[in-house]
Design an enzyme around this catalytic site. Structure first.
Site, mmCIF file in Angstrom:
data_model
loop_
_atom_site.group_PDB
_atom_site.id
_atom_site.type_symbol
_atom_site.label_atom_id
_atom_site.label_comp_id
_atom_site.label_asym_id
_atom_site.label_seq_id
_atom_site.Cartn_x
_atom_site.Cartn_y
_atom_site.Cartn_z
ATOM 1 N N HIS A 205 31.781 70.141 -4.804
ATOM 2 C CA HIS A 205 32.546 70.496 -6.006
ATOM 3 C C HIS A 205 32.955 69.267 -6.814
ATOM 4 O O HIS A 205 33.792 69.347 -7.701
ATOM 5 C CB HIS A 205 33.763 71.366 -5.666
ATOM 6 C CG HIS A 205 33.386 72.735 -5.198
ATOM 7 N ND1 HIS A 205 34.304 73.721 -4.913
ATOM 8 C CD2 HIS A 205 32.172 73.299 -4.971
ATOM 9 C CE1 HIS A 205 33.679 74.822 -4.527
ATOM 10 N NE2 HIS A 205 32.376 74.579 -4.559
ATOM 11 N N TYR A 257 32.829 72.489 -11.518
ATOM 12 C CA TYR A 257 34.192 72.185 -11.093
ATOM 13 C C TYR A 257 34.748 70.917 -11.727
ATOM 14 O O TYR A 257 35.955 70.668 -11.647
ATOM 15 C CB TYR A 257 34.254 72.080 -9.562
ATOM 16 C CG TYR A 257 34.210 73.427 -8.893
ATOM 17 C CD1 TYR A 257 35.369 74.093 -8.500
ATOM 18 C CD2 TYR A 257 32.986 74.066 -8.661
ATOM 19 C CE1 TYR A 257 35.319 75.338 -7.895
ATOM 20 C CE2 TYR A 257 32.922 75.317 -8.061
ATOM 21 C CZ TYR A 257 34.098 75.937 -7.679
ATOM 22 O OH TYR A 257 34.042 77.186 -7.092
#
Length: 439
Positions: A205, A257
């Site tokens: 992420h 993200y």
């Protein structure tokens, strides 16, 4: 491995998940390359009803596909693991209510509420790592030659714990974000995804696309332009366009993200608007899952319903099943996975777990030779997050309450040590059932 030459036994821990039909669809599509004979769906007592529903749908899907796969549903993890060839993990400790708390309580303090970033990621790790370590110990005892393919979040921190604190080397963390980025870029370029390869490096992420190839030719500039032409959106993250000059100068494709880092003000405004209405991603998913499980109970349903796409986790089966298939058949498919650096990337700690594009072989994940270093421009943020991850893992292994708070203070989304302590204490009480091992 299974004792029979012609058997292929797989175990899915968290088998009652709403994601499982996606996994089954992927297994069906790849049956000629991954000839599964036994699938054991494992869950806990609280998930028995959902597990039974998923077992029924799984049997119908295999039968409709004309495949003779024996399906077992159980809460006895150890008996399921015995002599397994592959184990996949996709569970959520505390179920969806825990996710709601991970989002809601930080928002209450004006902080990011997200299950794999900020305080939410810390408490998900505190709940998850002890269970993962138990699973690894079971596998070492009962199926030492099996591979564990972990999809449980926070995948990077979970993988870090296993790689750093066990001698089990057949553990690979996976995530759908890199493959979703690849499919999205290939669509924007109007090129088949099979012809595109993106070289990824970073952390789970927080991974970057360093270079994009089309049939071996470097098309990084075109890929970056395609990236900038649309908002970075997946179902669980509000889409927002990055500043064009910023990304062009950076010269790297960020993952979805990164919006929490590079568009933090805008994302927080959006979250606080939702918080004021009493909603979050968790509450939305709870509603989606109610409808999904109603559909799953339909005895005429024999395939993954389209509504599952709203749940998030797009392309989950593509990456999970590709990893399984490639290791089983020694195919050498390339995917971004969470593995120990082992000195491959020269300017990162050799012992750290990183997310990197690698070939999946019978011997595991082999990082691409072409990926040798992380650009200086993003190394600082990488090290910042890695320091937090290491502290979080240490807090679990040392069972240290204060080190867990230290980890939170070192998280990139933290702002105030006094606010962090108050928030931590409230989260701790909310999750006490799962984290009271902290001293």
């Amino acid at each position: 491995m299974s004792t029979s030459k012609h058997s292929l036994k797989m175990v899915t821990i968290g088998g009652g998940s709403s994601y499982t039909p996606e996994l089954i669809e992927g297994l069906i599509k790849r049956y000629d390359r991954f000839p599964l004979t036994e699938l054991h769906l494992v869950d806990i007592d609280e998930g028995l009803e959902k597990l039974s529903i998923i077992e029924g749908l799984t049997n119908r899907m295999f039968t409709a596909a004309g495949l003779d796969v024996k399906v077992f549903a159980t809460t006895d993890r150890r008996s399921a693991i015995k002599d397994a060839d592959f184990i996949t993990t996709q569970f959520r400790v505390g179920q969806m209510e825990a996710r709601r708390l991970d989002e809601h309580i930080p928002n209450k303090y004006g902080m990011l509420g997200q299950e794999t970033n900020g305080a939410g990621s810390l408490f998900k790790a505190l709940r998850t790592i002890p269970i993962i370590m138990d699973i690894v110990r079971d596998v070492q005892e009962l199926a030492p030659n099996a591979w564990i393919i972990n999809f449980t979040n926070p995948s990077g921190i979970v993988s870090e714990a296993v790689h750093r604190y066990t001698d089990f080397h057949r553990f690979i963390g996976v995530c759908n974000v890199p493959i979703a980025t690849k499919f999205w870029i290939s669509k924007a370029l109007d090129v088949p995804s099979s012809e595109i390869e993106i070289e990824f490096l970073g952390l789970n992420h927080l991974v970057y696309g360093l270079r994009t190839l089309h049939n071996g030719k470097d098309i990084s500039a075109q890929a970056l332009e395609a990236f900038l032409d649309s908002a970075t959106a997946i179902p669980n993250i509000k889409g927002m366009k990055f500043d064009k000059e910023f990304i062009t100068t950076l010269g790297l494709i960020p993952c979805f993200y990164h919006s929490y880092y590079f568009k933090n003000k805008e994302q927080m405004e959006h979250q606080m608007e939702d918080f004021a209405k009493g909603i979050s991603r968790a509450t939305q998913v709870m509603e989606y899952e109610k409808e999904l499980f109603k559909k799953y109970q339909n005895p005429d349903l024999k395939e993954k319903p389209e509504e599952l796409s709203k749940r998030g986790g797009a392309y989950y089966s593509d990456v999970a099943c590709d990893v399984l298939t490639s290791i089983y058949g020694d195919e050498g498919l390339i995917h971004a996975v969470n593995i120990k650096n082992n000195g491959h990337v020269k300017n990162l700690d050799p012992d750290d777990t990183i997310e990197i594009s690698a070939r999946l072989t019978k011997d595991g994940a082999v990082p691409l030779d072409s990926i040798t270093e992380l650009p200086r421009s993003v190394r600082g943020l990488h090290e910042f997050l890695k320091s937090y991850e290491l502290l979080a893992v240490e807090a679990v292994m040392e069972k240290s309450y204060e080190k867990a708070i230290l980890a939170l203070n070192m998280n990139p989304f933290s702002r105030s040590d006094t606010v962090n302590r108050a928030m931590f204490e409230e989260l701790f009480e909310a999750h006490r059932k799962y984290v009271d091992y902290l001293k």
